[in-house]
Design an enzyme around this catalytic site. Structure first.
Site, PDB file in Angstrom:
ATOM      1  N   ASP A 227      -1.497   6.843   6.266  1.00 20.73           N
ATOM      2  CA  ASP A 227      -2.599   6.016   5.783  1.00 20.73           C
ATOM      3  C   ASP A 227      -2.855   4.976   6.873  1.00 20.73           C
ATOM      4  O   ASP A 227      -2.055   4.067   7.068  1.00 20.73           O
ATOM      5  CB  ASP A 227      -2.196   5.349   4.462  1.00 20.73           C
ATOM      6  CG  ASP A 227      -3.252   4.355   3.963  1.00 20.73           C
ATOM      7  OD1 ASP A 227      -4.303   4.205   4.622  1.00 20.73           O
ATOM      8  OD2 ASP A 227      -3.019   3.747   2.893  1.00 20.73           O
TER       9      ASP A 227
ATOM     10  N   LYS B 123     -12.237  -1.438   6.236  1.00 15.71           N
ATOM     11  CA  LYS B 123     -11.427  -2.450   6.912  1.00 15.71           C
ATOM     12  C   LYS B 123     -11.893  -2.593   8.373  1.00 15.71           C
ATOM     13  O   LYS B 123     -12.186  -3.679   8.817  1.00 15.71           O
ATOM     14  CB  LYS B 123      -9.938  -2.079   6.856  1.00 15.71           C
ATOM     15  CG  LYS B 123      -9.431  -1.754   5.455  1.00 15.71           C
ATOM     16  CD  LYS B 123      -9.161  -2.988   4.617  1.00 15.71           C
ATOM     17  CE  LYS B 123      -9.037  -2.711   3.131  1.00 15.71           C
ATOM     18  NZ  LYS B 123      -7.899  -1.921   2.703  1.00 15.71           N
TER      19      LYS B 123
ATOM     20  N   TRP C   4       0.813  -1.223   0.000  1.00 16.46           N
ATOM     21  CA  TRP C   4       0.000   0.000   0.000  1.00 16.46           C
ATOM     22  C   TRP C   4       0.837   1.260   0.000  1.00 16.46           C
ATOM     23  O   TRP C   4       0.446   2.269  -0.577  1.00 16.46           O
ATOM     24  CB  TRP C   4      -1.030  -0.019   1.128  1.00 16.46           C
ATOM     25  CG  TRP C   4      -2.128  -0.988   0.817  1.00 16.46           C
ATOM     26  CD1 TRP C   4      -2.381  -2.180   1.425  1.00 16.46           C
ATOM     27  CD2 TRP C   4      -3.104  -0.870  -0.244  1.00 16.46           C
ATOM     28  NE1 TRP C   4      -3.440  -2.811   0.816  1.00 16.46           N
ATOM     29  CE2 TRP C   4      -3.907  -2.035  -0.207  1.00 16.46           C
ATOM     30  CE3 TRP C   4      -3.355   0.084  -1.218  1.00 16.46           C
ATOM     31  CZ2 TRP C   4      -4.960  -2.257  -1.104  1.00 16.46           C
ATOM     32  CZ3 TRP C   4      -4.405  -0.131  -2.112  1.00 16.46           C
ATOM     33  CH2 TRP C   4      -5.185  -1.286  -2.050  1.00 16.46           C
TER      34      TRP C   4
HETATM   35  C1  LIG Z   1      -7.409  -1.280   1.437  1.00 13.23           C
HETATM   36  C2  LIG Z   1      -6.356  -0.250   1.596  1.00 13.23           C
HETATM   37  C3  LIG Z   1      -6.268   0.866   0.740  1.00 13.23           C
HETATM   38  C4  LIG Z   1      -7.199   1.054  -0.443  1.00 13.23           C
HETATM   39  O1  LIG Z   1      -8.482   1.333  -0.063  1.00 13.23           O
HETATM   40  P1  LIG Z   1      -9.587   1.659  -1.185  1.00 13.23           P
HETATM   41  O2  LIG Z   1     -10.736   2.088  -0.360  1.00 13.23           O
HETATM   42  O3  LIG Z   1      -9.810   0.408  -1.950  1.00 13.23           O
HETATM   43  O4  LIG Z   1      -9.055   2.744  -2.031  1.00 13.23           O
HETATM   44  C5  LIG Z   1      -5.280   1.789   0.985  1.00 13.23           C
HETATM   45  N1  LIG Z   1      -4.428   1.662   2.016  1.00 13.23           N
HETATM   46  C6  LIG Z   1      -4.474   0.610   2.848  1.00 13.23           C
HETATM   47  C7  LIG Z   1      -3.507   0.526   3.976  1.00 13.23           C
HETATM   48  C8  LIG Z   1      -5.438  -0.372   2.663  1.00 13.23           C
HETATM   49  O5  LIG Z   1      -5.496  -1.417   3.497  1.00 13.23           O
END
Ligand SMILES: *Cc1c(COP(=O)(O)O)cnc(C)c1O
Length: 362
Positions: free
Chosen positions: A174, A198, A104
């Protein structure tokens, strides 16, 4: 046929607290005698504004968000933030630091490099992402507009269990896959963002927490709906927010408070992940290559010593009601996501299955 109870180990969208789903079901047709489903409410009306205000307030209390930070409920997921961060925070030609800890962060770098000059301050690539690079090895650019980290690498099973010090350069994280899994010192960050699917709620909803002084006019080509400043100033009234997703997230915040808050949740998450990692490390059949000190408490990534058994492992697990244990497609192997809503019983069921599988196949 899948036997019950069922435990969903998906990385995202992932497991939701059952209590929250039941409450949403009860309130689906008529929210608190308003005569409307939350889905049917005008977003500027008193009812929905109450829901959104309460959600924001509960989130502020849960995380201890200081008064000089704003909480934005945006759309587009974390991937959109990969672009929106530089569009909102950096003038053209500016530089940003990024630390590469896996799948990511690489995505964030790839997307961010369309808008900024990116200095990869450190990368775990040369160790195949088996640990988080120590800060002593970071090559930070003192002129960077911000320094970006991925606090939990969902696909690689790594997490920061320490906070970097970036001096006057704002730290941006993030936190998509570990948001609300543990207390965090918000005041050490300039911006935190997280996609909801998540550990929070329905996909699409994206939470951005930003320090006031970083809320600047975005680059002129930025869509207004994605301007942090426009969204902060309009308090979520510029365009229709993800009303139903905000409502569900609000129920999750309430649920977290009932669990005792983030300290209590972190303790439970520690216990659950320790149990699983101990079972993996105590067996010759399963391998977790990540350095113990840097392992994720949300996404345990491991594999079978004999990789040819992976398909059979997944088939039998599914039959036992243990769903979605496959690794991220870019990484392979196995992954058990242990988000806040995963009960201890789910982890125990997984460990019991893994031990029985190991006994059958050695
Ligand atoms: C799943 C995830 C993303 C992407 O999320 P989307 O909503 O599909 O854009 C980005 N960063 C991390 C750490 C993730 O687990």
């Amino acid at each position: 046929m899948i036997s019950s109870p069922v435990y969903n180990f998906a990385a995202g969208p992932g497991i939701m607290p059952r209590e929250v789903l039941l409450q949403a079901q009860q309130e689906l047709l008529d929210w608190r005698q308003s005569g409307m489903s939350v889905m049917e409410m005008p977003f500027t009306g008193e009812e929905f504004q109450t829901i959104m205000r309460q959600a924001r307030q509960d989130l502020r209390e849960l995380l201890g968000v200081p008064a000089d930070y704003r909480i934005l409920f945006l759309q587009g997921g974390a991937s959109a933030q990969f672009s929106l961060l530089p569009m909102n925070l950096l003038p053209p030609g500016a530089t940003a630091d990024y630390v590469d800890t896996g799948h990511w962060s690489r995505k964030a770098i790839e997307e961010g490099s369309r808008y900024a000059r990116i200095n990869v301050a450190a990368s775990g690539a040369d160790h195949n992402y088996r640990h988080v690079p120590a800060q002593a090895r970071w090559q930070l650019d003192p002129g960077a507009g911000y320094c970006h980290i991925t606090s939990n690498e969902t696909a690689d099973g790594l997490a920061y269990h320490w906070l970097p010090d970036t001096g006057n350069v704002p730290l941006v994280a993030d936190m998509t896959s570990d948001f609300l899994s543990r207390p965090i010192a918000i005041e050490r960050f300039g911006v935190i963002y997280a996609g909801a699917q998540k550990n929070i709620g329905p996909a699409g909803l994206t939470i951005v927490i930003i320090r006031d002084d970083l809320i600047q006019p975005a680059r002129p080509e930025t869509p207004s709906a994605f301007s942090y400043r426009v969204q902060a100033e309009s308090e979520g009234r510029f365009n229709t927010p993800l009303t139903y997703a905000v409502y569900i997230a609000g129920l999750v915040f309430r649920w977290l408070k009932r669990q005792g808050g983030l300290g209590a949740i972190a303790e439970r998450n520690r216990r659950k992940s320790d149990r699983l990692y101990d079972a993996i490390d105590g067996s010759d059949v399963y391998v977790c290559p990540q350095r113990a000190a840097d392992r994720s408490r949300m996404n345990a990534c491991f594999h079978l010593a004999d990789a040819s058994l992976t398909t059979e492992f997944l088939r039998q697990a599914r039959q036992q009601g243990l769903l979605n244990l496959q690794g991220h497609p870019a990484v392979g192997g196995l992954r058990a996501s242990l988000y806040n809503a995963m009960p201890d019983a789910g982890v125990e069921a997984l460990i019991a299955f893994m031990q029985a599988f190991a006994a059958r196949h050695t």
